[in-house]
Scaffold this active site. Structure first.
Site, PDB file in Angstrom:
ATOM      1  N   HIS A 187      -0.820   0.384   9.816  1.00 41.37           N
ATOM      2  CA  HIS A 187      -2.108   0.996   9.197  1.00 41.37           C
ATOM      3  C   HIS A 187      -2.961   0.911  10.392  1.00 41.37           C
ATOM      4  O   HIS A 187      -3.775   1.623  10.162  1.00 41.37           O
ATOM      5  CB  HIS A 187      -2.422   0.145   8.006  1.00 41.37           C
ATOM      6  CG  HIS A 187      -1.680  -0.561   6.870  1.00 41.37           C
ATOM      7  ND1 HIS A 187      -1.245  -2.131   7.640  1.00 41.37           N
ATOM      8  CD2 HIS A 187      -1.484  -0.804   5.703  1.00 41.37           C
ATOM      9  CE1 HIS A 187      -0.279  -1.771   6.732  1.00 41.37           C
ATOM     10  NE2 HIS A 187      -1.358  -1.182   5.132  1.00 41.37           N
ATOM     11  N   LYS A 222       5.340  -8.110   2.221  1.00 47.33           N
ATOM     12  CA  LYS A 222       5.199  -8.158   3.542  1.00 47.33           C
ATOM     13  C   LYS A 222       3.884  -8.677   4.251  1.00 47.33           C
ATOM     14  O   LYS A 222       2.797  -8.637   2.601  1.00 47.33           O
ATOM     15  CB  LYS A 222       5.123  -6.386   3.914  1.00 47.33           C
ATOM     16  CG  LYS A 222       6.022  -6.050   3.452  1.00 47.33           C
ATOM     17  CD  LYS A 222       6.204  -4.274   4.413  1.00 47.33           C
ATOM     18  CE  LYS A 222       4.945  -3.076   3.990  1.00 47.33           C
ATOM     19  NZ  LYS A 222       5.160  -3.492   2.320  1.00 47.33           N
ATOM     20  N   GLY A 234       0.746  -1.129  -0.057  1.00 51.07           N
ATOM     21  CA  GLY A 234       0.000  -0.230   0.012  1.00 51.07           C
ATOM     22  C   GLY A 234       1.058   1.243  -0.188  1.00 51.07           C
ATOM     23  O   GLY A 234       1.871   1.399   0.494  1.00 51.07           O
ATOM     24  N   SER A 235       0.162   2.005  -0.871  1.00 47.70           N
ATOM     25  CA  SER A 235       0.931   3.248  -0.659  1.00 47.70           C
ATOM     26  C   SER A 235       1.207   4.292   0.753  1.00 47.70           C
ATOM     27  O   SER A 235      -0.434   3.082   1.615  1.00 47.70           O
ATOM     28  CB  SER A 235       0.825   4.641  -1.377  1.00 47.70           C
ATOM     29  OG  SER A 235       0.619   4.805  -2.977  1.00 47.70           O
ATOM     30  N   GLY A 236       1.554   5.171   1.406  1.00 48.92           N
ATOM     31  CA  GLY A 236       1.049   5.710   2.346  1.00 48.92           C
ATOM     32  C   GLY A 236       2.058   5.435   3.312  1.00 48.92           C
ATOM     33  O   GLY A 236       2.262   6.123   4.561  1.00 48.92           O
ATOM     34  N   HIS A 237       2.814   4.492   3.053  1.00 51.31           N
ATOM     35  CA  HIS A 237       4.964   4.430   4.221  1.00 51.31           C
ATOM     36  C   HIS A 237       5.657   4.897   3.096  1.00 51.31           C
ATOM     37  O   HIS A 237       6.275   4.519   3.214  1.00 51.31           O
ATOM     38  CB  HIS A 237       4.792   2.800   4.184  1.00 51.31           C
ATOM     39  CG  HIS A 237       3.297   1.826   4.437  1.00 51.31           C
ATOM     40  ND1 HIS A 237       2.789   2.319   5.516  1.00 51.31           N
ATOM     41  CD2 HIS A 237       2.224   0.461   3.875  1.00 51.31           C
ATOM     42  CE1 HIS A 237       1.502   1.361   5.422  1.00 51.31           C
ATOM     43  NE2 HIS A 237       1.783   1.067   4.538  1.00 51.31           N
ATOM     44  N   ASP A 268      -1.787  -8.208   0.405  1.00 52.82           N
ATOM     45  CA  ASP A 268      -0.578  -8.283  -0.546  1.00 52.82           C
ATOM     46  C   ASP A 268       0.043  -9.996  -0.772  1.00 52.82           C
ATOM     47  O   ASP A 268       0.720 -10.646  -1.744  1.00 52.82           O
ATOM     48  CB  ASP A 268       0.663  -7.971   0.637  1.00 52.82           C
ATOM     49  CG  ASP A 268       0.662  -6.064   0.941  1.00 52.82           C
ATOM     50  OD1 ASP A 268      -0.778  -5.583   0.127  1.00 52.82           O
ATOM     51  OD2 ASP A 268       1.627  -5.649   0.973  1.00 52.82           O
TER      52      ASP A 268
END
Lengths: 333, 333
Positions: free
Chosen positions: A219, A105, A54-57, A110
């Site tokens: 998250h 991960k 996911g984006s945001g990391h 995922d």
């Protein structure tokens, strides 16, 4: 919601566009489906190392694409797994004829989507191996995970297997090395505040002004305990002890210590926490051979930190020290 | 107050201790008075470049100490000028016999204390030159400043004069170059949230959930206007236009564009903003030759960003591209 964005639905695409401009010497970005690729990919005869999530990391994973680390990364929507066709596109862009290592991960979505992509690649006769990293000692089974979550150890894993692929190790060797790193790395994180996902528009959880969440996921998944805020000595001890006892790390062990900001925690606090972690390890007779300090696997603007400990030997140190040229990590000739 | 600290009175000292551990290959830290020094200082025969200022803006300035940039940095208390004896100690540690350039951001306390230190150094027959950077176009005269404030341009200035000193330029040439950079760099910032100074314990100002402050200073000093929150296109336009019109930058100009996070703004938003800035410059016919994107001059955990534009020529680009080995900026052989 206080963010510098135009529209929640275009955040990832617009951010990737800016990233591509900022680092045109190192990477290129494919917009549809979204993939970040090493500028000179595919590198003929080299194992391609591919990751995503996911984006945001950020900077994970796109910021780790470049010589000596990842060949490609698949950024999903914010806090959302990349789709199989993103991973498939990454494989097609990055495969240089020597096979592909997928670094995943441990989150259910995922794992499933990378698995599907691996099957698609095999159907095209591209040799693919998949490794799943699950270094978070905080909890077993979580909001999006069966088993342990994959967190900060991923940064170290991607650097080390990237260096091995770069020096010409074959797919068997790169996969074996990845499993060695996964077996020797442990992490735990904590949060002072909650992140706000753009398309949600409000904080992912409520955390009172005098409380913290220990064992938090990247998250904002619940951790081990919500408890009264402690000072830095207390916080670092609460993160380090479960990590050390899990592997376990014992006196005389040589380690790489990674002190990570979850995004909103500034460097002045992060260095302070890092100093405490080094002191506590030294008191246990654990030898810190290398350090990494910075916001490298984040949770948007969440304030908090994580610690990651990797047991190292001379070979892992040599791979760690090897040159890396990516937007987020860069050293060596 | 949600911070990873032990005691507000020891934050800077403890943070410097952790920083010294994290980067022992690049720097060493003197604890009393606090100075960050390049590991191999003094470098014989090289002009020493020294800067400093209040803490809370990390990685500035300590993170810029190392080969190819600063020889030493003096971190004051949070948002507080370093004392003359800190600067004096830095001069003594770093002076390699070829004189010292002091790089000072235009805040009244900084200017006074660096001036006092310069007089002390001259009394010891150490040749000292001082340059004051005042690149912030937002306001004239501010909470702690007569004239314009010194902000993001400082990062570019320190990199470029550091490279000149490293290649062996003499004190006259390094000073002249510094004045060229100062004459050609302009910046402006904005904030979505306020920082919290540890020894104060509460946010420096109130900013309602639907408002932003445009033209903010790096200590939360008031800017040009407090106004309703806008989208990223609006925010970047509001920062870029006054910068471009001030110098002015015109079509055909070659520039270095620096997109900076104030600390709490995550990389996903920063890249998005950077992309917009590149697009707007391109529409004006201004040629972006180099980019720098990241949290490099911050205001603790404040959310917000700044833009800095430096007009460049071949010589400035060569100095920008020259190798740099510091905790925060590292590239080249």
């Amino acid at each position: 919601m206080k963010k510098i964005i135009n529209d929640p639905s275009t955040v990832v695409a617009e951010s990737l566009r800016g990233m591509a401009m900022a680092h045109r010497d190192l990477i290129r970005v494919i917009e549809e489906p979204a993939v970040v690729v090493r500028a000179d990919a595919p590198v003929r005869g080299k194992v391609a190392v591919i990751s995503g999530g996911g984006s945001g990391h950020e900077p994970m994973h796109g910021g780790f694409v470049g010589r000596g680390m990842l060949d490609a990364a698949c950024p999903g929507a914010v806090f959302t797994s990349p789709t199989p066709d993103q991973v498939q596109a990454a494989v097609q862009e990055a495969h240089g004829g020597a096979g592909v290592l997928l670094v995943v991960k441990n989150y259910t979505g995922d794992v499933l989507n990378f698995e599907t992509a691996a099957e698609l690649a095999e159907a095209e006769d591209i040799p693919v191996r998949t490794v799943v990293i699950d270094d978070d000692v905080a909890v077993k089974d979580s909001l999006y995970t069966a088993g342990r979550r994959g967190v900060g150890g991923t940064v170290l894993l991607e650097k080390i297997v990237g260096a091995a692929a770069e020096r010409g190790d074959d797919l068997d060797a790169v996969e074996r090395l990845a499993r060695t790193v996964i077996g020797n790395v442990r992490s735990m994180g904590m949060a002072l505040t909650a992140p706000t996902v753009p398309h949600v528009g409000e904080p992912s959880f409520d955390l009172p002004a005098d409380e913290m969440e220990v064992g938090i996921g990247i998250h904002g998944e619940p951790g081990r305990a919500r408890m009264p805020l402690e000072n830095a000595d207390g916080i670092v001890t609460r993160l380090l002890e479960p990590i050390v006892e899990d592997l376990p790390f014992t006196g005389g062990d040589r380690v790489l210590l990674f002190t990570n900001s979850m995004g909103g925690t500034p460097l002045i606090e992060l260095y302070l926490a890092h100093g405490i972690a080094e002191r506590l390890l030294s008191e246990r007779g654990i030898v810190v051979e290398r350090r990494l300090v910075g916001p490298l696997i984040t949770s948007l603007e969440m304030q908090g930190m994580s610690l990651t400990l990797l047991k190292v030997d001379d070979e892992l140190l040599e791979l760690w020290d090897a040159p890396v040229h990516t937007p987020a990590l860069r050293w060596g000739g």
